[in-house]
Design an enzyme around this catalytic site. Structure first.
Site, mmCIF file in Angstrom:
data_model
loop_
_atom_site.group_PDB
_atom_site.id
_atom_site.type_symbol
_atom_site.label_atom_id
_atom_site.label_comp_id
_atom_site.label_asym_id
_atom_site.label_seq_id
_atom_site.Cartn_x
_atom_site.Cartn_y
_atom_site.Cartn_z
ATOM 1 N N HIS A 130 1.250 5.378 -2.343
ATOM 2 C CA HIS A 130 1.108 6.024 -3.061
ATOM 3 C C HIS A 130 2.220 6.869 -3.533
ATOM 4 O O HIS A 130 2.508 7.550 -2.964
ATOM 5 C CB HIS A 130 -0.077 7.094 -2.156
ATOM 6 C CG HIS A 130 -1.043 6.525 -1.791
ATOM 7 N ND1 HIS A 130 -2.517 6.645 -2.554
ATOM 8 C CD2 HIS A 130 -1.425 5.974 -0.838
ATOM 9 C CE1 HIS A 130 -3.294 6.074 -1.423
ATOM 10 N NE2 HIS A 130 -2.797 5.582 -0.357
ATOM 11 N N LEU A 131 2.621 6.572 -4.848
ATOM 12 C CA LEU A 131 3.535 7.567 -5.326
ATOM 13 C C LEU A 131 2.851 8.337 -6.532
ATOM 14 O O LEU A 131 3.762 9.302 -6.898
ATOM 15 C CB LEU A 131 4.062 6.154 -6.453
ATOM 16 C CG LEU A 131 4.577 5.290 -5.698
ATOM 17 C CD1 LEU A 131 5.670 4.544 -6.963
ATOM 18 C CD2 LEU A 131 5.514 5.570 -4.323
ATOM 19 N N ASP A 134 1.047 2.748 3.979
ATOM 20 C CA ASP A 134 0.321 3.560 3.378
ATOM 21 C C ASP A 134 1.482 4.996 2.857
ATOM 22 O O ASP A 134 0.451 6.474 3.458
ATOM 23 C CB ASP A 134 -1.215 3.733 4.288
ATOM 24 C CG ASP A 134 -2.203 4.228 3.602
ATOM 25 O OD1 ASP A 134 -2.352 5.182 2.480
ATOM 26 O OD2 ASP A 134 -3.374 5.360 4.727
ATOM 27 N N HIS A 189 1.092 -1.277 -0.070
ATOM 28 C CA HIS A 189 -0.249 0.274 0.056
ATOM 29 C C HIS A 189 0.829 1.133 -0.303
ATOM 30 O O HIS A 189 1.291 1.686 1.087
ATOM 31 C CB HIS A 189 -0.794 0.005 1.407
ATOM 32 C CG HIS A 189 -2.407 1.104 1.198
ATOM 33 N ND1 HIS A 189 -2.664 1.226 2.435
ATOM 34 C CD2 HIS A 189 -2.546 2.266 0.870
ATOM 35 C CE1 HIS A 189 -3.619 1.716 2.239
ATOM 36 N NE2 HIS A 189 -3.348 2.831 0.745
ATOM 37 N N HIS A 199 -11.255 -0.498 1.993
ATOM 38 C CA HIS A 199 -11.139 0.994 2.546
ATOM 39 C C HIS A 199 -12.412 0.649 3.356
ATOM 40 O O HIS A 199 -12.635 1.080 3.208
ATOM 41 C CB HIS A 199 -11.033 2.058 1.049
ATOM 42 C CG HIS A 199 -10.734 3.200 2.586
ATOM 43 N ND1 HIS A 199 -9.496 4.126 1.643
ATOM 44 C CD2 HIS A 199 -11.360 3.932 3.283
ATOM 45 C CE1 HIS A 199 -9.473 5.339 2.670
ATOM 46 N NE2 HIS A 199 -10.379 5.430 3.902
#
Lengths: 326, 439
Positions: B76-77, B318, B74, B192
């Site tokens: 986020h890029l 995350d 998990h 989620h």
């Protein structure tokens, strides 16, 4: 001479007034004591003392406000400060500027104090950490509204002679209320017993852990209390589903003559305004002999003068002579 | 020192911890053509020749732990659309610096990754990055609008390894359809799990701290009802559900029961939810503003127990890069999220392994085969034949976390100044060093 003494001891309240939670009982008492001589200034023919002469105060209001804004404005003007108002509707805030940029721009204009009203809890502390000017919290989200609680305390002390041992119940929308939080802190620190009374939907989680007793019914609160501080029920709360209707709210939680008639003693009635007559409070109560709602408004100016004076570096011991200057 | 000089590489003299094979022993690892060829004692050439005579090279790992590279389920890029926060390349390199050899990139770019072209871009950018391997997840619904399923078949064919919405799927029916339809493609749905109505507008945990601060709270029951719904759907459909960033004791109880009953559910927890609690919000520090919010200490304790006993299968960072000026705002206005790729192992090793909550092999299990298994990703073992995705850990390395030294483009960590013991010192992907502390 301005309020800054030549050899300055540590300022008695620190740099800012962000809330009552961080203040001690003696600091709160000091503000109330300092407000007493300043209250007299507003009764004079020439309502002005030169205490803040040459100081620039910015009233930065990101939320609409009439009463608090006017009260601060009068307090500043009666202390001879130069004041500027910035409201969200006519500032670059509406153009997407962040709070910190707005503040830095004001700071670059070499101001001395900021009175901040903001919709976001923590905004006053955020600003206070980032600019060297004194910051006074005029309400930050649902967090604190310290000068409102101070004027409530001043009014209670004025009426009862002392705050210690008083039983004060705050009624209404505790969940969304910064006035309630500041009052809970201030009353508890000054030795009063504090209770809240509201439908469970309008009580925040863990309010008991803040030191407030909880009443589910107005009748129980009325039986217990010496004073009631009645909060406004905002009309949005009905649309948000917190209460089914204003009519029912008035029937079940409204402060009415009939309910007060059942109290063992007459209760002092406070309301921070603006009132919804016929919702949280009946007109007969608001206009009745035990209501001090307009005295709160008068006291608000004196308390705010005291806060401005003390934060600007005014010596507590000199307040009386400063206030006496014409 | 480049590793690509020879086809053979010996990593010599370390403690090999490979939970997938049940290995914890002093051994050498032989890498050939980018794959693990053998693990055993006395494999590597002795002496200081560097292996040159044997047609390869030797990497000395004395005093280090050799483990399968970490896998982040998990992250986020932010690319495309948020390149000032992170790019696929900077994120993949930051991951390598944290000991990760693979990560699953969320579809939360702008525009969201909801078609095969966007998935293909992420795959290609990941290959070019020269860091950890990048496996994209695709959006569950078109535009993450919660209305129409994305073309699961097309996005999976383009390289997507999972489907994720990045927020609660409001429609129970759409969530059911996703769990049903995904089964044709063998990929999990990343949940989620939160009731969007109960959670609406919340910026921290609803409790006495939010009451004191005057901030709007998200109640724990929002997560409990969300997990209950999605677990029920997973049970009813037989679909594979991976519950993202569990934060409450109640969710752990639901997950334990579901697993005991054979529901195909896995779950992750983040270092910040495991180690911090909502009291960190006192003072309105936006570096602690995360979603789901930091919970009371009792929830964090329950999470640590669930991690130790396997109810929580894996650690997720995350990783959510934010530009510094985004976090430099009043609390309500600041975005959620913290970065975590470069700090996860260090803070967990310091607090959980040295703190006696779990052993190093268990932590490695939850950071490598655990997440690889949950998402069906390659890696997670040093078994011969597997890609040589390896991390060398120095469990005694003392360092202070300094965000200004991050390879990530963002600095939003709640662990700035944390005095850590333990660190990934070298990360190899397919037998090649992609990051080393010495360089």
């Amino acid at each position: 001479m301005s309020a800054s003494p030549k050899t300055s001891p540590p300022p008695p309240l620190g740099k800012d007034l962000v809330g009552l939670e961080p203040l001690s009982a003696s600091q709160i008492a000091l503000i109330l004591d300092t407000a007493t001589p300043f209250k007299e200034v507003s009764t004079r023919r020439i309502k002005k003392v030169p205490v803040l002469r040459g100081k620039t105060v910015v009233n930065l209001f990101f939320e609409p406000s009439t009463r608090t804004r006017l009260s601060f404005d009068f307090a500043e003007k009666r202390l001879s400060a130069d004041t500027v108002h910035v409201a969200s509707s006519d500032s670059s805030v509406t153009k997407g500027e962040t709070l910190v940029d707005t503040a830095r721009n004001l700071e670059a204009m070499q101001i001395d104090m900021v009175v901040l009203r903001h919709w976001s809890a923590g905004a006053a502390a955020f600003l206070a950490e980032r600019i060297p000017s004194n910051v006074i919290n005029a309400g930050d989200g649902a967090h604190e509204h310290p000068t409102q609680a101070l004027l409530d305390l001043f009014t209670l002390r004025d009426h009862f002679g002392a705050i210690e041992g008083l039983k004060v119940c705050i009624l209404g929308d505790i969940l969304h209320s910064r006035v309630a939080r500041s009052n809970i802190y201030g009353l508890a620190k000054m030795g009063a017993e504090v209770a809240v009374c509201a439908p469970r939907t309008l009580l925040p989680a863990g309010v008991e852990d803040m030191g407030a007793r909880v009443f589910r019914r107005v009748g129980e609160a009325v039986e217990w209390a010496d004073a009631l501080n009645v909060l406004r029920l905002q009309l949005e709360r009905m649309r948000g589903g917190f209460v089914p209707s204003l009519r029912e709210y008035n029937r079940v939680f409204g402060v009415t003559q009939e309910r007060l008639a059942r109290a063992p003693k007459p209760l002092l009635i406070l309301h921070p305004g603006p009132m919804n007559r016929g919702v949280e409070i009946d007109s007969a109560v608001a206009d009745g002999p035990h209501s001090v709602i307009l005295r709160q408004v008068t006291n608000g100016i004196a308390v705010r003068m005291a806060v401005l004076y003390l934060l600007a570096g005014g010596a507590p011991s000199a307040a009386e002579s400063e206030a006496a200057r014409a | 020192m480049p590793d690509a000089g020879g086809a053979r590489l010996w990593i010599r003299g370390g403690r090999v911890v490979d939970p997938a094979q049940g290995l914890d022993m002093r051994a050498d690892v032989l890498v050939e053509d980018g794959r693990i060829a053998a693990v055993g004692e006395g494999l590597a050439p002795q002496g200081d020749s560097g292996g040159a005579g044997e047609g390869g090279r030797v990497l000395d790992a004395t005093g280090l732990v050799m483990a399968p590279g970490f896998v982040d389920p998990h992250a986020h890029l932010c690319e495309p659309g948020g390149e000032h926060r992170e790019t696929i390349a900077s994120g993949a390199r930051a991951a390598a610096a944290g000991g990760y050899t693979a990560l699953c990139a969320m579809p939360s770019a702008d525009p969201v990754v909801d078609d095969p072209a966007a998935v293909g871009f992420a795959v290609a950018a990941g290959r070019r990055a020269g860091g950890a391997r990048v496996f994209p997840a695709a959006a569950l619904s078109v535009g993450c609008r919660g209305e129409q399923l994305t073309e699961f078949g097309e996005v999976v064919a383009a390289g997507a390894v999972a489907l994720a919405e990045g927020k609660a799927v409001r429609s129970t029916l759409l969530m059911r359809r996703a769990l049903d339809y995904a089964q044709s493609f063998g990929v999990p749905v990343l949940g989620h799990c939160e009731d969007p109505w109960l959670a609406e507008g919340g910026v921290m945990h609803e409790g006495v701290v939010s009451t004191r601060l005057g901030l709007r709270g998200k109640p724990a029951v929002a997560e409990e009802t969300g997990v209950a719904r999605d677990v029920a759907l997973a049970r009813a459909t037989g679909g594979r559900l991976h519950v993202q960033r569990v934060s409450t004791a109640a969710a752990c109880r639901l997950l334990r029961r579901a697993k005991n009953q054979g529901v195909r559910v896995t779950a992750e927890a983040t270092p910040h939810h495991l180690l911090l609690n909502h009291e960190a919000l006192e003072g309105y520090g936006t570096e602690h503003k995360v979603d789901p919010p930091l919970r009371p200490a009792a929830d964090a304790k329950a999470l640590r127990q669930a991690l130790a006993n396997g109810v929580i299968d894996c650690i997720a960072t995350d990783h959510s890069p934010r530009h510094y000026d985004e976090k430099e705002q009043a609390f309500d206005d600041a975005p959620f999220g913290v970065v975590g790729l470069e700090t996860a192992f260090a803070v967990l090793h310091t607090e959980l392994v040295l703190g006696g909550v779990l052993g190093l092999p268990t932590l490695i299990e939850r950071m490598s085969p655990g997440p690889a298994g949950a998402l069906g990703l390659p890696g997670g073992s040093l078994e011969p034949g597997r890609p040589a995705d390896v991390v060398l850990l120095d469990p005694a390395h003392r360092w202070t976390i300094d965000p200004s030294a991050f390879l990530s483009k963002s600095r939003n960590t709640p662990f700035a100044g944390f005095r850590a013991v333990g660190r990934a010192v070298r990360t190899l992907v397919a037998g090649e060093t992609v990051w080393s502390l010495e360089d």
